[in-house]
Design an enzyme around this catalytic site. Structure first.
Site, PDB file in Angstrom:
ATOM      1  N   LYS A 207      33.870  45.529  24.939  1.00  0.00           N
ATOM      2  CA  LYS A 207      32.878  46.571  25.259  1.00  0.00           C
ATOM      3  C   LYS A 207      31.722  46.527  24.256  1.00  0.00           C
ATOM      4  O   LYS A 207      30.558  46.650  24.623  1.00  0.00           O
ATOM      5  CB  LYS A 207      33.552  47.948  25.239  1.00  0.00           C
ATOM      6  CG  LYS A 207      34.612  48.078  26.324  1.00  0.00           C
ATOM      7  CD  LYS A 207      35.446  49.314  26.110  1.00  0.00           C
ATOM      8  CE  LYS A 207      36.607  49.379  27.082  1.00  0.00           C
ATOM      9  NZ  LYS A 207      37.567  50.427  26.743  1.00  0.00           N
ATOM     10  N   GLY A 304      40.464  55.526  33.431  1.00  0.00           N
ATOM     11  CA  GLY A 304      40.973  56.363  34.524  1.00  0.00           C
ATOM     12  C   GLY A 304      40.200  56.035  35.785  1.00  0.00           C
ATOM     13  O   GLY A 304      38.999  55.769  35.743  1.00  0.00           O
TER      14      GLY A 304
HETATM   15  N1  LIG Z   1      41.669  51.368  35.275  1.00  0.00           N
HETATM   16  C1  LIG Z   1      40.739  51.795  34.431  1.00  0.00           C
HETATM   17  O1  LIG Z   1      40.851  52.900  33.865  1.00  0.00           O
HETATM   18  C2  LIG Z   1      39.539  50.960  34.135  1.00  0.00           C
HETATM   19  C3  LIG Z   1      38.516  51.467  33.303  1.00  0.00           C
HETATM   20  C4  LIG Z   1      37.375  50.697  33.051  1.00  0.00           C
HETATM   21  C5  LIG Z   1      37.269  49.453  33.629  1.00  0.00           C
HETATM   22  N2  LIG Z   1      38.294  48.973  34.433  1.00  0.00           N
HETATM   23  C6  LIG Z   1      38.135  47.638  34.995  1.00  0.00           C
HETATM   24  O2  LIG Z   1      38.122  47.754  36.421  1.00  0.00           O
HETATM   25  C7  LIG Z   1      38.712  46.587  36.996  1.00  0.00           C
HETATM   26  C8  LIG Z   1      39.828  47.011  37.942  1.00  0.00           C
HETATM   27  O3  LIG Z   1      40.808  47.701  37.203  1.00  0.00           O
HETATM   28  P1  LIG Z   1      42.010  48.504  37.920  1.00  0.00           P
HETATM   29  O4  LIG Z   1      42.655  49.300  36.843  1.00  0.00           O
HETATM   30  O5  LIG Z   1      41.528  49.182  39.131  1.00  0.00           O
HETATM   31  O6  LIG Z   1      42.979  47.286  38.309  1.00  0.00           O
HETATM   32  P2  LIG Z   1      44.260  47.314  39.249  1.00  0.00           P
HETATM   33  O7  LIG Z   1      44.725  48.700  39.473  1.00  0.00           O
HETATM   34  O8  LIG Z   1      45.205  46.327  38.714  1.00  0.00           O
HETATM   35  O9  LIG Z   1      43.702  46.772  40.643  1.00  0.00           O
HETATM   36  C9  LIG Z   1      43.360  45.443  40.851  1.00  0.00           C
HETATM   37  C10 LIG Z   1      43.118  45.224  42.335  1.00  0.00           C
HETATM   38  O10 LIG Z   1      42.757  43.857  42.513  1.00  0.00           O
HETATM   39  C11 LIG Z   1      43.521  43.305  43.562  1.00  0.00           C
HETATM   40  N3  LIG Z   1      43.714  41.875  43.343  1.00  0.00           N
HETATM   41  C12 LIG Z   1      44.283  41.256  42.285  1.00  0.00           C
HETATM   42  N4  LIG Z   1      44.280  39.916  42.452  1.00  0.00           N
HETATM   43  C13 LIG Z   1      43.703  39.706  43.649  1.00  0.00           C
HETATM   44  C14 LIG Z   1      43.432  38.539  44.410  1.00  0.00           C
HETATM   45  N5  LIG Z   1      43.743  37.322  43.952  1.00  0.00           N
HETATM   46  N6  LIG Z   1      42.837  38.680  45.614  1.00  0.00           N
HETATM   47  C15 LIG Z   1      42.516  39.917  46.080  1.00  0.00           C
HETATM   48  N7  LIG Z   1      42.752  41.052  45.414  1.00  0.00           N
HETATM   49  C16 LIG Z   1      43.329  40.947  44.220  1.00  0.00           C
HETATM   50  C17 LIG Z   1      44.842  44.058  43.535  1.00  0.00           C
HETATM   51  O11 LIG Z   1      45.460  43.953  44.806  1.00  0.00           O
HETATM   52  P3  LIG Z   1      46.865  44.691  45.133  1.00  0.00           P
HETATM   53  O12 LIG Z   1      46.541  46.179  45.078  1.00  0.00           O
HETATM   54  O13 LIG Z   1      47.229  44.262  46.499  1.00  0.00           O
HETATM   55  O14 LIG Z   1      47.815  44.294  44.070  1.00  0.00           O
HETATM   56  C18 LIG Z   1      44.347  45.469  43.199  1.00  0.00           C
HETATM   57  O15 LIG Z   1      43.986  46.154  44.383  1.00  0.00           O
HETATM   58  C19 LIG Z   1      39.145  45.723  35.803  1.00  0.00           C
HETATM   59  O16 LIG Z   1      38.160  44.784  35.513  1.00  0.00           O
HETATM   60  C20 LIG Z   1      39.273  46.709  34.679  1.00  0.00           C
HETATM   61  O17 LIG Z   1      39.093  46.126  33.401  1.00  0.00           O
HETATM   62  C21 LIG Z   1      39.395  49.697  34.702  1.00  0.00           C
END
Ligand SMILES: NC(=O)c1ccc[n+]([C@@H]2O[C@H](COP(=O)([O-])OP(=O)(O)OC[C@H]3O[C@@H](n4cnc5c(N)ncnc54)[C@H](OP(=O)(O)O)[C@@H]3O)[C@@H](O)[C@H]2O)c1
Length: 441
Positions: A207, A304
């Site tokens: 970040k 979140g």
């Molecule tokens: N979570 C947070 O609080 C947060 C905060 C800031 C930034 N971020 C960033 O936001 C991004 C997403 O985070 P997240 O927490 O939402 O992740 P997550 O809950 O793990 O979700 C990832 C999604 O990507 C899909 N996916 C993974 N591999 C794939 C592939 N090969 N083809 C198609 N779809 C695929 C997964 O599918 P399935 O659902 O079918 O498994 C899931 O829907 C990341 O870059 C993270 O660093 C997250």
């Protein structure tokens, strides 16, 4: 762009499903604010059967995110898969090649490929927006890129990892050890099963790399960041900090110096009265010091699903309204190559905790080593520990006792050399603990 702003959503996990709920709930208002309805036309996930708590009956499904990226049925490619490379990178490149605008929350990917992708976006005449990548729900990218356009930023710093801040806050409030707090954080879902990335400072470094590029107009160089995590912080450090009028926070700091831009992530003692010291729990905060505005502090949820989706939508709304700002707030050719200021030249006060063998001459030797490096000591505190090996009234000479030194401003080089000599002299047990002290307003 068509009458409807059509999103291709790659990833419907924590952030992606919150984004869909937001569109469901606030669709009408968003249409008014953005000048056109926002609709998800296609999604890509790994498992189509998973219940995501949102209605996806009307969207096209793509097994391959790259196919979704190329599909002419969407105008903005929203990458919410994650990962520094792999399919996330491949699909963003494919979307850029197809002339699509990009919105991503992926700090790991941008820390590694951000400059190259920004160049590709500029060449294609499209936006690459990443508000959610730097501090979740805190609108720091927009603040730096747009609201502070008339300022020269001198320093940007902040609490960029909620997991670390949660652990440090609990250690402080309850006197618990790091491992114990980490376990609680894991049970509550604030820390991953493998917490290394968070607690060793790498997430904060990603970040910080993005904040540095926007604040100082340099190319991203995450590799150049000095990184130290919080796993070596003990209750004794927290207690000593408290007595001295400080709190310990994991900070990411980037500042302009005469020798270049300094970037570092490490535990820092900050005055209790400072705004940054009062940020508790999983909350994040980013402070900016700039010539005309002075100091700004933004705090809020750094992670979140809902908070992060809020930032993702801000990026989508900008594109929908036709607001286009360069990825780093300026043309890519104007970015300067990153010139690293050596962390060892960092000047400031230091907290040092030593385990000193209780022998005649040990103190004098330590003081002499400090003097040899021209380090002035603001205070020396010896804390008596109950001896391990003998009755309390007769401590064994070899029972090490904790000694805390607070230095006046000095250089990192001088401190490291002094600690090396002290270790070699054989008067201390264990590796010395060293925590930088920074004076923030
Ligand atoms: N979570 C947070 O609080 C947060 C905060 C800031 C930034 N971020 C960033 O936001 C991004 C997403 O985070 P997240 O927490 O939402 O992740 P997550 O809950 O793990 O979700 C990832 C999604 O990507 C899909 N996916 C993974 N591999 C794939 C592939 N090969 N083809 C198609 N779809 C695929 C997964 O599918 P399935 O659902 O079918 O498994 C899931 O829907 C990341 O870059 C993270 O660093 C997250």
């Amino acid at each position: 762009m068509s009458d409807v702003v059509r999103l291709g959503l790659a990833g419907v996990g924590t952030v992606g499903s919150s984004l869909l709920r937001m569109i469901e709930r606030h669709g009408n208002d968003l249409a008014v604010r953005c000048g056109a309805p926002i609709a998800v036309s296609g999604v890509s996930v790994r498992d189509r059967q998973k219940d995501r708590g949102v209605d996806l009956s009307h969207v096209s499904w793509f097994d391959d995110p790259v196919e979704l990226a190329r599909d002419p049925g969407n105008d903005i490619f929203v990458e919410l898969i994650g990962g520094a490379g792999g399919i996330a990178l491949e699909s963003i490149k494919a979307a850029l090649a197809a002339g699509k605008h990009i919105v991503t929350a992926n700090k790991a990917l941008l820390a590694e490929h951000g400059t190259a992708l920004a160049r590709q976006a500029e060449d294609a005449g499209v936006s690459l927006n990443f508000e959610a990548a730097a501090a979740g729900g805190i609108p720091i990218i927009k603040t730096l890129r747009e609201a502070l356009a008339g300022n020269t930023v001198t320093r940007v710093y902040g609490i960029l990892n909620g997991t670390c801040n949660y652990i440090l806050t609990r250690m402080e409030r309850e006197g618990m050890a790091f491992d114990e707090c980490l376990q609680i954080a894991q049970q509550l879902g604030y820390a991953e099963a493998d917490p290394t990335f968070d607690v060793e400072g790498y997430d904060a470094a990603h970040k910080l790399a993005l904040l540095t590029a926007i604040s100082f107009g340099t190319e991203i160089d995450a590799e150049a960041i000095y990184v130290e995590g919080i796993s070596s912080i003990t209750p004794a450090d927290i207690e000593a900090a408290d007595e001295l009028g400080y709190r310990i926070r994991l900070l990411g700091v980037a500042c302009r110096t005469e020798s270049g831009i300094e970037q570092r992530v490490h535990p820092t003692m900050v005055p209790k009265a400072s705004a940054i010291a009062r940020i508790d729990g999983v909350t994040n905060a980013v402070a900016v010091e700039a010539d005309f505005v002075g100091q700004l502090v933004l705090s809020g949820p750094g992670a979140g699903g809902d908070a992060t989706a809020s930032s993702v939508m801000s990026d989508i709304a900008d594109i929908a309204r036709g607001d286009r700002v360069g990825t780093f707030g300026r043309p890519i050719e104007s970015l300067q190559p990153y010139r690293q200021a050596a962390i060892r030249l960092h000047e400031g006060g230091y907290y040092i905790r030593l385990s000193v063998f209780d022998r005649p001459g040990a103190f004098a030797a330590i003081a002499r080593r400090m003097a040899e490096e021209n380090i002035s000591l603001e205070s020396i505190v010896q804390r008596r520990r109950a001896p391990r090996s003998t009755a309390p009234e007769h401590p064994a000479p070899d029972d090490p006792q904790p000694v805390i030194l607070i230095t006046y401003e000095t250089t990192e080089n001088a401190i490291r050399r002094a600690l090396e000599s002290i270790s070699q002299d054989g008067h201390i047990a264990d590796t010395p603990q060293m925590i930088r002290i920074e004076q923030f307003g």
